[in-house]
Every structure is written in structure tokens, then in C-alpha cells.
Design a protein around this motif. Structure first.
Motif, PDB file in Angstrom:
ATOM      1  N   TRP A 151       3.679 -15.716  18.992  1.00 28.65           N
ATOM      2  CA  TRP A 151       4.060 -14.631  19.592  1.00 28.65           C
ATOM      3  C   TRP A 151       5.163 -14.033  18.992  1.00 28.65           C
ATOM      4  O   TRP A 151       5.520 -12.897  18.778  1.00 28.65           O
ATOM      5  CB  TRP A 151       4.168 -15.054  20.964  1.00 28.65           C
ATOM      6  N   ALA A 162       0.617  -7.369  23.197  1.00 22.61           N
ATOM      7  CA  ALA A 162       0.865  -8.617  23.434  1.00 22.61           C
ATOM      8  C   ALA A 162       2.559  -8.716  23.726  1.00 22.61           C
ATOM      9  O   ALA A 162       3.155  -9.436  24.143  1.00 22.61           O
ATOM     10  CB  ALA A 162       0.351  -9.694  22.588  1.00 22.61           C
ATOM     11  N   VAL A 163       3.189  -7.868  22.590  1.00 26.66           N
ATOM     12  CA  VAL A 163       4.590  -8.087  22.287  1.00 26.66           C
ATOM     13  C   VAL A 163       5.380  -6.795  23.080  1.00 26.66           C
ATOM     14  O   VAL A 163       6.444  -6.675  22.848  1.00 26.66           O
ATOM     15  CB  VAL A 163       5.017  -8.236  20.968  1.00 26.66           C
TER      16      VAL A 163
END
Length: 115
Positions: free
Chosen positions: A99, A35-36
Motif C-alpha cells: 500500500w 486504494a490510496v
């Protein structure tokens, strides 16, 4: 004072993520890195290219550390709620906080034990 800003749901979510980070055997940390990775991959490379004894403990550790992000997101949500911010904006702030917490967790883990 801290109980004022952290609800039971936030504490429960943090506890669940902490346990999932451990019991998923690194799957949560790996998914979090995906995701990052648009931000971190240019500096640290892709998860598939890593090798060595440090990779598996790093993915477990990052997944477990991410639980702190839920505490921060819950605190921010509570502060925004007290200011009368609409639920949609609070939801976006919650997601962005999670996030960013994932990016910070992975950056810290990679700086300490990384490639």
C-alpha cells in the motif's frame, strides 16, 4: 546478496505486476489510485476529475512502477522471516508495504506529470 533476500515468488510477482501494469491499459494504475486515494485525493483530487493527455500514461506508469513495491515487500518479508516473526504479522507488513509503495508510486507520478 540480493538473491538472498528475493525469492522466486517475489520476482515472479513483480514481473507479473509489471506486465499487468502495461497490458491492463491503465486499469491496474487506476485501481491502485482508488486504494490510496484516501491519502492522496485531498492533495491531487479524484481520478474522475482529472483530464488531459497526461492521465492515461500516468495510470499506466503508476501500475508498472508498483512492481518495485513487490520487491521491497519480499525483501521485508524475508528479513522478518529470518528474525522469526509470525506469518500473520509478516502478511500485514507485506500488505502495508504494498500500500505504501502504491502511495509513493502515485505521488511520484503525480508530482512529475500531474494536475
Amino acid at each position: 546478496m540480493i538473491q538472498q533476500f528475493l525469492t522466486r515468488k517475489t520476482l515472479f510477482a513483480a514481473a507479473v505486476v509489471l506486465m499487468l501494469g502495461f497490458f491492463s491499459m491503465g486499469a491496474l494504475g487506476g485501481a491502485l489510485y482508488l486504494a490510496v486515494s484516501p491519502v492522496l485525493a485531498p492533495f491531487f483530487g479524484h481520478l474522475d476529475s482529472w483530464h488531459g493527455d497526461w492521465v492515461w500514461p500516468a495510470t499506466v506508469c503508476a501500475g508498472m512502477l508498483w512492481a518495485v513495491g513487490f520487491l521491497l515487500a519480499g525483501w521485508l518479508d524475508r528479513c522478518l522471516l529470518e528474525r522469526g516473526v509470525k506469518p500473520a504479522a509478516r502478511g500485514v507488513a507485506y500488505a502495508v508495504t504494498l500500500w505504501l509503495a502504491g502511495a509513493v508510486c502515485w505521488t511520484g507520478v503525480l508530482l512529475v506529470s500531474g494536475p
